[in-house]
Write an enzyme that holds these catalytic residues in place. Sequence first.
Site, PDB file in Angstrom:
ATOM      1  N   CYS A  91       0.814  -1.221   0.000  1.00 57.92           N
ATOM      2  CA  CYS A  91       0.000   0.000   0.000  1.00 57.92           C
ATOM      3  C   CYS A  91       0.847   1.271   0.000  1.00 57.92           C
ATOM      4  O   CYS A  91       0.658   2.164  -0.837  1.00 57.92           O
ATOM      5  CB  CYS A  91      -0.989  -0.015   1.161  1.00 57.92           C
ATOM      6  SG  CYS A  91      -0.244   0.094   2.808  1.00 57.92           S
ATOM      7  N   HIS A 141      -2.710   1.424   6.830  1.00 56.95           N
ATOM      8  CA  HIS A 141      -3.032   1.262   5.415  1.00 56.95           C
ATOM      9  C   HIS A 141      -3.196   2.647   4.807  1.00 56.95           C
ATOM     10  O   HIS A 141      -3.582   3.598   5.502  1.00 56.95           O
ATOM     11  CB  HIS A 141      -4.313   0.443   5.228  1.00 56.95           C
ATOM     12  CG  HIS A 141      -4.556   0.060   3.790  1.00 56.95           C
ATOM     13  ND1 HIS A 141      -3.837  -0.911   3.156  1.00 56.95           N
ATOM     14  CD2 HIS A 141      -5.433   0.540   2.866  1.00 56.95           C
ATOM     15  CE1 HIS A 141      -4.252  -1.035   1.902  1.00 56.95           C
ATOM     16  NE2 HIS A 141      -5.220  -0.156   1.701  1.00 56.95           N
ATOM     17  N   HIS A 195      -5.621   1.953  -4.444  1.00 57.93           N
ATOM     18  CA  HIS A 195      -4.734   1.415  -3.408  1.00 57.93           C
ATOM     19  C   HIS A 195      -4.349  -0.017  -3.760  1.00 57.93           C
ATOM     20  O   HIS A 195      -4.938  -0.658  -4.635  1.00 57.93           O
ATOM     21  CB  HIS A 195      -5.411   1.463  -2.035  1.00 57.93           C
ATOM     22  CG  HIS A 195      -6.552   0.508  -1.871  1.00 57.93           C
ATOM     23  ND1 HIS A 195      -6.687  -0.311  -0.773  1.00 57.93           N
ATOM     24  CD2 HIS A 195      -7.619   0.214  -2.679  1.00 57.93           C
ATOM     25  CE1 HIS A 195      -7.788  -1.054  -0.905  1.00 57.93           C
ATOM     26  NE2 HIS A 195      -8.364  -0.747  -2.038  1.00 57.93           N
TER      27      HIS A 195
END
Length: 342
Positions: free
Chosen positions: A258, A306, A318
């Site tokens: 990520c 994240h 993402h």
Amino acid sequence: MVSHRRPSQPVLGVGARVTVVSAAAATAAAALGASHADADPRRPPEAVRAKVDRLYEEAEKATERYNKADEQVDQLRRSVDRAQDGAARGQERVNRMRGVLGAVAGAQYRSGGLDPELALLLSSDPDSYLEKAGDLARAGARHSGVLRELKEARRRLGQVRMEAAHDLKELERSRAAVARHKRSVERKLAEARRLLASLPTAERDAYDRASRSDRDGLPTLSGGAPASERAAAAVRAAQRAVGLPYVWGANGPTGFDCSGLTQWSYAQAGVRLPRTSQAQRYAGRQVSLAEARPGDLVAYRDDASHIGLYVGNGQVIHAPYPGAAVRYDPVGMLPVSSVTRV
């Protein structure tokens, strides 16, 4: 890597700042633990999906520690290289100084004798003489300046060598920490894959659909325009990455985790971001979710474990988790902790 069905509400605000790498390296193994679950097909699908969620979340947090430790390894490696280069240059300078003095000594010897002061300068340890003499004047007015310069060069050389040795030890410790993080994360991810494989195909498909679900109570977001040309360039780069695989610990160009995706996207715009999502959340000015514009970084969960890139119309790009490619998802797929304008 995401935890999609934990019933927390979206939170906007500043979380705890990133801890120092040495502390993270020391505690990462304990943080991960050894909770291996059996991929038992008799377990209810809901329990299996919940366990997979937890494993992905744990692995993502551990990945942050891995990325931070790996970044520290790179910094230490550069520091070691600089220290070793400095030591080599210092040794060359000392050698040149001693060479010049040696030539003078040879000329004196051939002319009938060697000045005791030059013998001192060319000895293996002139510092010991200085400690006994107590005063540079005793070395003689003609050579005291040269002796002082040589002594300082030797002192700096010794200091640089000590720093290089210290950095080398730190580098080896950080490398060991990186290896521990990697093994721990891989265990978590392997367990999650086993659990998902135990589900029927329909249940696995349902899990993926659920990971794209939006949350209630979020502001209505329009497309808007990027806040800057570099933000627009980062969005274009992320769009080119859609469809590429999630690869744990990777930051492009053929695979991403990520924070690797957001770092790479902004690198294409000439902007250097930190490696971890926890550090990236502080890489610019924080704004509210209602003010989000394309190119803003959206961090998730209170610990920012994240992160994605807002691209407008309530969507982020993402890298979700292993087995899922870089993709578009609703900005509210997880609890939002902060929005950062780079």
